[in-house]
Design a protein around this motif. Structure first.
Motif: not given
Lengths: 144, 373
Positions: B10-11, B13-15, B107, B111, B119, B123, B126, B129
């Protein structure tokens, strides 16, 4: 001619984590950040396998993923490229003794390998950019 | 009744994880969480290995909170063998740990912003970070999976140039985080998508044992192991933060508050570091035995329980990670999610870390095995 030019500037990625430790995925997310800015090269992360050109795979391929990765690979339209990111995707890495397949190359063909645990974002971008010319070559071969 | 499967790809989800949402119209009623995509058997690999090898494996339990995992592991071994690390190493460990806490919180807020389609702010976060990642790279030598800890101390020392650089970067970062926080608090889009959505009530914490920022956002201030941890008792700037609303907005604001406290703590730790001298690592001997160590990871309480032999081989190890409890709380949050998109945003707001969580776990209800995770 136009297609050859466009192929270089509009690449869609599908990032698949096949059970790694997230380290590689965090670095791929860092590629989106304005410092590295992967979109300036015309590379977009969509995570939709049906419109992807490049399949980016990280992680040592745990057992439930074996069938799913094959399905995903078939869903991606031709011409396609597989990029394996990180030590786990190349050989199973530190988890080689666990419940993993160890290396994505055992089930699907891999075109580009990016070693490192995890590789830096600049290395990931370099690896993906070097794989772009393969797309045009593969398309030529398809036409023949 | 329809079910909507979300994941494993899924766009947002990182995992990999599959959530099956049961819908009534557009409103999610219940969720079934299907896990097992990241099960590598990491506890089993560690058995029979030496502590030095186990340390590297513990670091790769999770990539986002890799330093905290190795910190808790090595402190557990030191607790069993009754090793006291030098003062300098103690401060360096706290310094790295708090820097990583900032990076992890940033992070997950980024997300969350991406999941509610804001967005620009994502950004922006990020980008700032990356400053913290630079500091981590300068101190430890790597961005993620640092390999900084070693039995009896740390691997590398920092010098005066590094200290001035840390101060400079923190000053710039503090200004940035103030602007970002103001943007997050006042943005109408964030308000629309996160206020009064995904509420976890105070009494639901008792049922689910939620920990970390999730519990602190619902009014449970004492859910912070650092309050009872030996290193943090001497720090004056440390105090836990909490809010009472318990919605998505509160969870993210708790993280912003923690980042501010982390910056203050890093400054205090650096001052304390400059006062002490001596080595960064001491010779030591591993003794056998049993023991457990708890520490506050970025997502909540983290427990390592282990048994060692006399020569430092691991007999048995058990890792309990915070996301296990927080995922159970997710089902209670669904009651105040009006749409599927909000259910996904709520899932992101609990800061899930699936690769931590995937140990075999049985959840028994009424004498029957209901879930196998």
């Amino acid at each position: 001619m136009i297609k050859k030019f466009v192929r270089k500037r509009s690449i869609h990625l599908c990032v698949v984590n096949t059970g790694g430790c997230n380290g590689c995925d965090v670095e791929i997310v860092s590629c989106l950040a304005p410092r590295y800015d992967i979109e300036q090269y015309g590379i977009y992360v969509h995570n939709n396998p049906r419109e992807a050109d490049i399949l980016v795979i990280s992680g040592p391929t745990t057992l439930p993923w074996i069938d799913r990765v094959k399905e995903l690979y078939e869903k991606v339209p031709e011409p396609k490229i597989v990029v394996a990111v990180g030590a786990c995707a190349l050989s199973g890495g530190i988890f080689k003794e666990g419940h993993v397949l160890g290396g994505i190359e055992k089930i699907i063909p891999v075109d580009v390998k990016i070693p490192g645990c995890p590789p830096r974002p600049s290395e990931i971008i370099e690896g993906i950019l070097k794989s772009v010319h393969l797309l045009a070559e593969k398309e030529k071969r398809l036409k023949k | 009744m329809t079910t909507v499967p979300i994941g494993p790809i899924h766009p947002i989800f990182k995992e990999p994880l599959r959530i099956k949402l049961v819908l009534d119209g557009e409103r999610p009623i219940d969720a079934e969480i299907e896990m097992g995509y990241v099960h590598r058997g990491i506890e089993k690999i560690m058995e029979g290995k030496h502590v030095h090898k186990g340390l590297y494996l513990a670091e790769r339990v999770c990539g986002i909170c890799s330093y905290v995992q190795s910190f808790t592991f090595i402190e557990c071994v030191e607790k069993i063998s009754k090793i006291e690390i030098p003062e300098k190493a103690k401060y360096l460990r706290i310094l790295t740990c708090e820097l990583e806490r900032i990076h992890s919180h940033l992070l997950i807020i980024a997300m969350y912003c991406l999941s509610i389609e804001h967005e620009t702010l994502g950004m922006w976060i990020l980008n700032s970070r990356e400053r913290i990642m630079d500091l981590l790279e300068m101190i430890t030598g790597n961005r993620i999976n640092t390999g900084y800890n070693i039995l009896g101390g740390v691997r590398k020392d920092i010098d005066k140039e590094m200290i001035t650089k840390i101060y400079n970067v923190l000053d710039k970062f503090e200004d940035e985080i103030k602007t970002i926080r103001e943007a997050f608090e006042t943005a109408p889009l964030v308000k629309l998508r996160s206020r009064d959505i995904g509420i976890l009530k105070y009494f639901d914490i008792m049922k689910t044992r939620a920990v970390g920022p999730v519990a602190r956002a619902s009014g449970l201030e004492n859910s912070d192991v650092r309050l009872r941890y030996k290193y943090y008792k001497e720090l004056k700037t440390y105090k836990p933060v909490s809010r009472k609303e318990g919605d998505n907005f509160a969870r993210n604001i708790v993280r912003f508050d923690e980042i501010e406290i982390c910056i203050k703590m890093i400054r205090e730790v650096l001052e304390l570091y400059q006062e002490v001298g001596g080595p960064i690592r001491e010779k030591c001997e591993i003794k056998g035995g049993e023991g457990e160590n708890r520490f506050e990871a970025h997502r909540g309480e983290l427990t390592y329980k282990m048994e060692l032999t006399n020569h430092g081989f691991i007999k048995r190890i058990m890792i309990r990670t915070p996301t296990t409890m927080n995922l159970a709380a997710y089902r209670y949050m669904l009651k105040t999610c009006p749409t599927v998109a909000d259910a996904v945003a709520t899932y992101v707001s609990i800061d899930p870390c699936i690769s931590c969580t995937e140990k075999t776990l049985y959840i028994v209800e009424d004498g029957k095995i209901k879930y196998i995770w």
